[in-house]
Design an enzyme around this catalytic site. Structure first.
Site, short mmCIF file in Angstrom:
data_model
loop_
_atom_site.label_atom_id
_atom_site.label_comp_id
_atom_site.label_asym_id
_atom_site.label_seq_id
_atom_site.Cartn_x
_atom_site.Cartn_y
_atom_site.Cartn_z
N ARG A 87 13.66 8.21 39.47
CA ARG A 87 14.46 9.42 39.15
C ARG A 87 14.70 9.69 37.78
O ARG A 87 14.77 10.82 37.39
CB ARG A 87 15.59 9.16 40.06
CG ARG A 87 16.63 10.77 39.95
CD ARG A 87 18.06 10.36 39.72
NE ARG A 87 18.52 11.73 39.82
CZ ARG A 87 19.70 11.88 38.69
NH1 ARG A 87 19.42 11.22 37.79
NH2 ARG A 87 19.97 13.26 38.75
N ARG B 286 18.87 -0.33 47.81
CA ARG B 286 17.66 0.27 47.09
C ARG B 286 17.60 -0.58 45.66
O ARG B 286 18.51 -0.86 45.16
CB ARG B 286 18.04 1.80 47.05
CG ARG B 286 19.31 2.21 46.46
CD ARG B 286 19.36 3.99 46.52
NE ARG B 286 18.37 4.41 46.12
CZ ARG B 286 17.99 5.66 46.60
NH1 ARG B 286 18.74 6.36 47.51
NH2 ARG B 286 16.77 6.32 46.13
N ASP C 276 22.40 19.80 45.94
CA ASP C 276 23.36 18.83 46.81
C ASP C 276 24.79 19.56 47.02
O ASP C 276 25.46 19.39 48.18
CB ASP C 276 23.46 17.47 46.25
CG ASP C 276 22.38 16.58 46.69
OD1 ASP C 276 21.29 17.03 47.50
OD2 ASP C 276 22.35 15.51 46.18
N ALA D 266 15.53 16.60 46.72
CA ALA D 266 15.35 17.14 45.56
C ALA D 266 14.47 18.62 45.44
O ALA D 266 14.63 19.42 44.52
CB ALA D 266 14.72 16.24 44.53
C1 LIG Z 1 22.76 9.29 38.79
C2 LIG Z 1 22.25 9.70 39.77
C3 LIG Z 1 21.31 9.09 40.37
C4 LIG Z 1 20.43 9.39 41.45
N1 LIG Z 1 19.66 8.79 41.78
C5 LIG Z 1 18.76 8.98 42.92
C6 LIG Z 1 17.51 8.24 43.48
O1 LIG Z 1 17.34 7.12 42.85
N2 LIG Z 1 17.06 8.72 44.54
C7 LIG Z 1 17.17 10.07 45.08
O2 LIG Z 1 16.45 10.36 45.92
N3 LIG Z 1 17.93 10.84 44.66
C8 LIG Z 1 18.93 10.09 43.54
N4 LIG Z 1 20.01 11.08 43.33
C9 LIG Z 1 20.46 12.21 43.91
C10 LIG Z 1 19.25 13.32 43.53
O3 LIG Z 1 19.04 13.60 42.30
C11 LIG Z 1 19.58 14.58 44.06
O4 LIG Z 1 19.96 14.49 45.74
C12 LIG Z 1 18.78 15.80 44.36
O5 LIG Z 1 17.95 15.69 43.21
C13 LIG Z 1 19.53 16.99 44.08
O6 LIG Z 1 20.03 17.16 42.87
P1 LIG Z 1 21.37 18.03 42.39
O7 LIG Z 1 21.04 18.59 40.95
O8 LIG Z 1 21.79 18.92 43.45
O9 LIG Z 1 22.48 16.92 42.31
P2 LIG Z 1 22.68 15.66 41.36
O10 LIG Z 1 21.23 15.18 41.16
O11 LIG Z 1 23.46 14.81 41.94
O12 LIG Z 1 23.04 16.41 39.87
C14 LIG Z 1 24.39 16.76 39.89
C15 LIG Z 1 24.77 16.67 38.46
O13 LIG Z 1 25.98 17.47 38.34
C16 LIG Z 1 26.96 16.87 37.27
N5 LIG Z 1 28.30 17.06 37.50
C17 LIG Z 1 28.83 16.82 38.53
N6 LIG Z 1 30.35 17.33 38.46
C18 LIG Z 1 30.17 17.80 37.28
C19 LIG Z 1 31.44 18.43 36.70
N7 LIG Z 1 32.30 18.92 37.18
N8 LIG Z 1 31.09 19.17 35.47
C20 LIG Z 1 29.82 18.80 34.84
N9 LIG Z 1 28.78 18.50 35.53
C21 LIG Z 1 28.97 17.85 36.68
C22 LIG Z 1 26.28 15.37 37.44
O14 LIG Z 1 26.65 14.31 36.60
C23 LIG Z 1 25.00 15.27 37.77
O15 LIG Z 1 24.14 15.16 36.58
C24 LIG Z 1 20.79 10.62 42.35
C25 LIG Z 1 21.62 11.63 41.50
C26 LIG Z 1 22.33 11.09 40.38
C27 LIG Z 1 23.22 12.04 39.82
#
Ligand SMILES: Cc1cc2nc3c(=O)[nH]c(=O)nc-3n(C[C@H](O)[C@H](O)[C@H](O)COP(=O)(O)OP(=O)(O)OC[C@H]3O[C@@H](n4cnc5c(N)ncnc54)[C@H](O)[C@@H]3O)c2cc1C
Length: 422
Positions: A110, A188, A307, A320
């Site tokens: 990731r 994991r 998410d 993702a």
């Molecule tokens: C650190 C991390 C590690 C992960 N590792 C894995 C993995 O190994 N395998 C897997 O399948 N999925 C993993 N995931 C989850 C995966 O990335 C998500 O389920 C998927 O990609 C959907 O992404 P998203 O952008 O909706 O959410 P996310 O990937 O969770 O991204 C949300 C982002 O919003 C930021 N954020 C949150 N609140 C605030 C706020 N108030 N102000 C500003 N920014 C904010 C967070 O720091 C994050 O960078 C991980 C997520 C994170 C954050």
């Protein structure tokens, strides 16, 4: 059908630089919007371990110049997964011929994939501000905005991609909605494969190219893959868990606890777990949310995506990918609606995406139940029944083309006079 000639730029604030936020930012930029991303983390770090993108996300990566070429060498490369029962007896090998037809998948670390996408966003001029935690959201009829580090920032639209613990949900729902435990947790790990290569039980998993295996037992499944021509190795062990997600969500895992979860399983599973360096094991509480009635704010100037709108079970292998589809769809809707019709774009985004996302979420539940409640006598009679679903409607989908095709009718159906028209 991208354009950089939009007469009046739509200004977009994206909250969160995960895959949902970065995709939305890249696609909005490609379609002529002015974009700023606000992210709470202080610096870019290669966090996480294995993450999977289906063919439906592959189309998106492939449109971003140079990204596919950077992803290829770091992503898992094999065309099959071998399934075993928990005693170690082979059940079925599934070959991914359909993956070619449905688009290219990308499975890898990731953090490494995230860094490539993050740098691509910067390279096309997306402004990303780190150490910017958003604490408040607001909207009027003409704009939306956020408070971050005491500063008020406004734009035409706010795209809240702030993850499974989203605070933006409050303005959308009108109440606080806490995440809950799915009843499962995942041990994991991502690690170098040197020790596995030395053990005759596991060497075949890391020699002669990448391998992918799954072991299934009552209410537990164990998936493992080698990556980068066997150099790295990743495994996940999904099991029942009673922990409170509020108290501990993700914590360092204990090797012996993990072995204890699969105590009478095949020796190869124990060998993989015991080859894991203690500091590489994570105990990840699998957070879930009930489907939301809506993903958009009352004035339709704030949209949840990724998410924040719809967490996925890992067994869907779509979280993702669907997050990326959200970003692509929003960008198309904004481009076609134009600056004067931003709320219409936001409403159309939700309508175009909602049912598809819900159907994709359900695949995670059905696959988990299929694997965790396996009737091995039945499976031996029909080994292919254990397959991961590789469904055309889900994987063979181009979110950009779909949004362009759907927008006009969807937007028209949302206008107040739509019912009255013949
Ligand atoms: C650190 C991390 C590690 C992960 N590792 C894995 C993995 O190994 N395998 C897997 O399948 N999925 C993993 N995931 C989850 C995966 O990335 C998500 O389920 C998927 O990609 C959907 O992404 P998203 O952008 O909706 O959410 P996310 O990937 O969770 O991204 C949300 C982002 O919003 C930021 N954020 C949150 N609140 C605030 C706020 N108030 N102000 C500003 N920014 C904010 C967070 O720091 C994050 O960078 C991980 C997520 C994170 C954050």
């Amino acid at each position: 059908m991208t354009s950089s000639s939009t007469p009046e730029l739509i200004s977009v604030i994206v909250v969160g630089a995960g895959f949902a936020g970065l995709t939305a930012a890249i696609e909005c930029k490609r379609k002529g919007c002015s974009v700023v991303v606000l992210e709470s983390f202080k610096e870019l770090k290669p966090l996480g371990d294995i993450i999977s993108f289906g063919g439906n996300a592959g189309h998106i990566f492939q449109r971003w110049s140079g990204v596919e070429e950077q992803l290829d060498p770091i992503c898992h490369s094999s065309d099959r997964i071998a399934f075993y029962d928990y005693h170690g007896d082979h059940i079925y090998t599934q070959v991914w011929a359909d993956g070619v037809e449905y688009g290219k998948k990308f499975n890898g670390h990731r953090g490494e994939i995230h860094e490539i996408v993050y740098n691509h966003a910067l390279s096309i001029g997306v402004e990303i501000k780190l150490n910017r935690k958003v604490t408040e959201y607001f909207e009027t009829d003409t704009e939306a905005g956020v408070i971050t580090n005491g500063e008020k920032i406004t734009a035409d639209v706010v795209l809240a991609a702030d993850g499974v613990r989203s605070t933006a949900r409050k303005i959308v729902l009108g109440y606080e909605d806490k995440p809950k435990s799915s009843g499962y947790a995942i041990y994991r790990a991502w690690m170098p494969s040197d020790d596995l290569a030395k053990n005759p039980l596991t060497a075949h998993l890391v020699n002669d190219g990448d391998k992918h295996v799954g072991y299934l037992g009552p209410d537990i499944h164990f998936l493992a893959a080698s990556i980068k021509n066997g150099k790295d190795f990743s495994w996940v062990l999904t099991h029942k868990d009673k922990a409170d997600v509020e108290e501990s969500w993700s914590a360092p895992g204990d090797i012996e606890d993990a072995v204890g979860v699969v105590d009478c399983w095949a020796p190869i599973v124990h060998a993989i777990i015991r080859a894991t360096p203690q500091d590489k094991l994570v105990d990840w509480k699998l957070v879930y949310r009930d489907p939301l009635p809506t993903w958009i704010s009352p004035k339709a100037r704030i949209a949840l995506l990724g998410d924040a709108a719809h967490p996925f079970l890992p067994t869907s292998i779509q979280g993702a990918s669907q997050a990326m589809e959200d970003g692509v769809t929003l960008a198309v809707c904004l481009e076609l609606a134009g600056k004067v019709n931003v709320p219409e774009a936001v409403r159309a985004y939700e309508k175009i995406r909602y049912d598809r996302v819900r159907a994709a979420q359900k695949t995670g539940e059905t696959t988990r139940d299929k694997w965790h409640k396996t009737d091995f006598d039945r499976v031996r009679a029909n080994p292919a029944s254990i397959k991961l679903p590789r469904e055309k409607w889900l994987l063979d989908h181009d979110a950009e083309a779909h949004a362009y095709a759907m927008y006009a009718d969807t937007a028209a159906s949302l206008r107040p006079d739509a019912e009255a028209r013949p």
